[in-house]
Design an enzyme around this catalytic site. Structure first.
Site, short mmCIF file in Angstrom:
data_model
loop_
_atom_site.label_atom_id
_atom_site.label_comp_id
_atom_site.label_asym_id
_atom_site.label_seq_id
_atom_site.Cartn_x
_atom_site.Cartn_y
_atom_site.Cartn_z
N ASP A 14 4.44 0.03 11.15
CA ASP A 14 3.99 -1.44 11.47
C ASP A 14 4.74 -1.73 12.53
O ASP A 14 5.67 -1.49 12.91
CB ASP A 14 4.34 -2.32 10.15
CG ASP A 14 3.35 -3.57 10.09
OD1 ASP A 14 2.57 -3.69 9.36
OD2 ASP A 14 3.79 -4.52 10.84
N LYS B 48 -9.29 -1.81 6.65
CA LYS B 48 -9.75 -3.02 6.53
C LYS B 48 -10.97 -3.14 7.73
O LYS B 48 -10.69 -2.82 8.93
CB LYS B 48 -8.69 -3.94 6.58
CG LYS B 48 -9.16 -5.52 6.42
CD LYS B 48 -8.12 -6.43 6.87
CE LYS B 48 -6.74 -6.84 6.14
NZ LYS B 48 -6.71 -7.27 4.99
N ASP C 138 3.56 0.00 17.54
CA ASP C 138 2.25 -0.72 17.75
C ASP C 138 1.17 0.43 17.68
O ASP C 138 1.29 1.34 18.33
CB ASP C 138 2.39 -1.45 19.10
CG ASP C 138 0.99 -2.29 19.38
OD1 ASP C 138 0.02 -1.81 18.52
OD2 ASP C 138 0.95 -3.00 20.23
N ASP D 265 -4.73 -1.20 6.61
CA ASP D 265 -4.98 -2.73 6.22
C ASP D 265 -4.47 -3.64 7.25
O ASP D 265 -4.31 -4.66 7.06
CB ASP D 265 -4.16 -2.74 4.86
CG ASP D 265 -4.50 -3.95 4.00
OD1 ASP D 265 -5.62 -4.52 4.38
OD2 ASP D 265 -3.58 -4.89 3.56
N TRP E 38 0.94 -1.03 0.00
CA TRP E 38 0.07 0.04 0.12
C TRP E 38 0.86 1.33 0.10
O TRP E 38 0.53 2.28 -0.63
CB TRP E 38 -0.80 -0.16 1.27
CG TRP E 38 -2.19 -0.73 0.96
CD1 TRP E 38 -2.33 -1.89 0.25
CD2 TRP E 38 -3.38 -0.71 1.51
NE1 TRP E 38 -3.53 -2.41 0.15
CE2 TRP E 38 -4.31 -1.70 1.11
CE3 TRP E 38 -4.17 0.23 2.36
CZ2 TRP E 38 -5.77 -1.86 1.51
CZ3 TRP E 38 -5.27 0.13 2.84
CH2 TRP E 38 -6.19 -1.04 2.56
N1 SAM Z 1 -1.10 -3.46 3.67
C1 SAM Z 1 0.07 -4.04 3.74
C2 SAM Z 1 0.62 -4.32 2.41
O1 SAM Z 1 0.01 -4.12 1.49
O2 SAM Z 1 1.79 -4.55 2.13
C3 SAM Z 1 -0.38 -5.53 4.24
C4 SAM Z 1 -0.90 -5.44 5.81
S1 SAM Z 1 -0.72 -7.04 6.47
C5 SAM Z 1 -2.35 -7.47 5.77
C6 SAM Z 1 -1.35 -6.69 8.08
C7 SAM Z 1 -0.10 -6.07 8.96
O3 SAM Z 1 -0.66 -5.53 10.36
C8 SAM Z 1 1.10 -6.80 9.29
O4 SAM Z 1 2.17 -6.43 8.53
C9 SAM Z 1 0.95 -6.74 10.77
O5 SAM Z 1 2.30 -6.58 11.18
C10 SAM Z 1 0.28 -5.37 11.04
N2 SAM Z 1 -0.38 -5.19 12.48
C11 SAM Z 1 -1.03 -5.99 13.12
N3 SAM Z 1 -1.35 -5.56 14.21
C12 SAM Z 1 -0.40 -4.59 14.49
C13 SAM Z 1 -0.40 -3.40 15.25
N4 SAM Z 1 -0.98 -3.34 16.50
N5 SAM Z 1 0.38 -2.24 15.18
C14 SAM Z 1 1.06 -2.04 14.04
N6 SAM Z 1 0.78 -3.09 13.01
C15 SAM Z 1 0.19 -4.22 13.15
#
Ligand code: SAM
Length: 309
Positions: free
Chosen positions: A79, A160, A95, A120, A55
């Protein structure tokens, strides 16, 4: 997680490889933009939960190469995981449910607001649908909280969402802050997946709303005294005392004969108490008649007949 042969056959997976996107998710954002014209007038954007970065790639390519001179564009990607650098994208490893991450994002904008926030975010799916939906909803609320700090009035937020049974509660929370909320499912999002995307347009918080990170579910520091919140920050739920003043007061004790003109008449309950199967055993134990381990066989029968049960 290993890739299944189904993933490899997927047309968007193949296209992502051919066009150099880090993940097939890139097409979800591209298709959402085709439908909602999300990048119009956008030079500052935040990509929450950005890794591996497709993204951010879309934002970088569309905003820096197509719309603006690259120095005018500011993209902040956040992330939990580190990701490979991208041109014009500032990365924060953190986070999004933590206040410290929100503050770091805000610092990067140096007092300016973002035109667009995208998220996302998805948890590591456990397969327990209720748990997954709950955690995803918390990520969305964390993203919304950060958005209220950085998004300009009139700006857009895309996130999302898992269309689970409590999704309407999330919609109503989003509707407090945006005049238009749409749930969209891009073609590149698999039909078999519960995921969709909320496209929230025209950020317009309630008048006088002061952003705060006060959602105790998101951070464990309860640094806001909820009783001190004022104006639209303080949600007042009406309190209604029901029942006539002449009705019985539940804190008082009343005599059995409530009506002095009539003699009290006992009425049995319409449904008598049940006789649970363990009742006999309780009674036997109370009377110390419960058969002991070394009692001769037939002691229970003797005990029962002693009690006339
Ligand atoms: N949009 C991204 C792309 O196009 O490459 C894909 C995102 S992936 C589906 C979901 C991401 O959410 C993961 O990389 C995960 O590490 C992140 N994530 C989950 N919980 C999170 C949090 N509390 N804080 C930051 N990132 C988080």
């Amino acid at each position: 997680m290993g890739r299944s042969s189904k993933d490899k056959r997927d047309i968007y997976y193949r296209l992502a490889k051919e066009e150099g996107w880090r993940a097939r998710s890139a097409f979800k954002l591209l298709q959402l933009d085709e439908e909602f014209n999300l990048f119009k007038g956008v030079s500052r954007a935040v990509d929450l939960c950005a890794a591996p970065g497709s993204w951010s790639q879309v934002l970088s390519r569309k905003l820096r190469l197509v719309k603006y001179k690259s120095e005018e564009v500011k993209i902040v990607a956040v992330d939990l995981q580190a990701m490979a650098p991208l041109p014009g994208v500032t990365q924060i490893q953190g986070d999004i449910t933590k206040i410290s991450t929100a503050q770091e994002i805000i610092r990067h904008f140096e007092g300016q607001s973002a035109d667009l926030v995208v998220c996302d975010g998805a948890p590591d799916v456990t397969g327990l649908h209720d748990v997954d939906e709950y955690i995803q909803a918390q990520l969305l609320l964390a993203a919304l909280n950060i958005t209220t700090h950085v998004l300009k009035p009139g700006g857009n937020f895309v996130a999302k969402i898992f269309r689970g049974k409590d999704v309407t509660l999330l919609y109503s929370q989003l509707k407090i802050f945006f005049s238009s909320v749409t749930c969209a499912k891009p073609r590149s999002s698999r039909n078999s997946s519960i995921e969709a995307f909320v496209v929230c347009q025209n950020y317009s918080p309630p008048e006088g709303y002061v952003p705060n990170m006060s959602n105790p579910l998101l951070d464990h520091s309860y640094d806001v005294d909820f009783n001190q919140l004022e104006g639209p920050n303080r949600i007042i739920v009406p309190f209604l005392a029901c029942g006539d003043l002449s009705a019985f007061d539940s804190d008082r004790t009343y005599p059995l004969q409530l009506d002095s003109s009539k003699e009290y008449q006992y009425l049995p309950p319409t449904q008598p108490p049940i006789r649970p199967p363990y009742q006999q055993a309780c009674q036997l134990r109370k009377n110390n008649l419960l058969a002991k381990e070394d009692s001769p066989s037939g002691a229970l029968d003797d005990s029962l007949s002693a009690l006339d049960l």
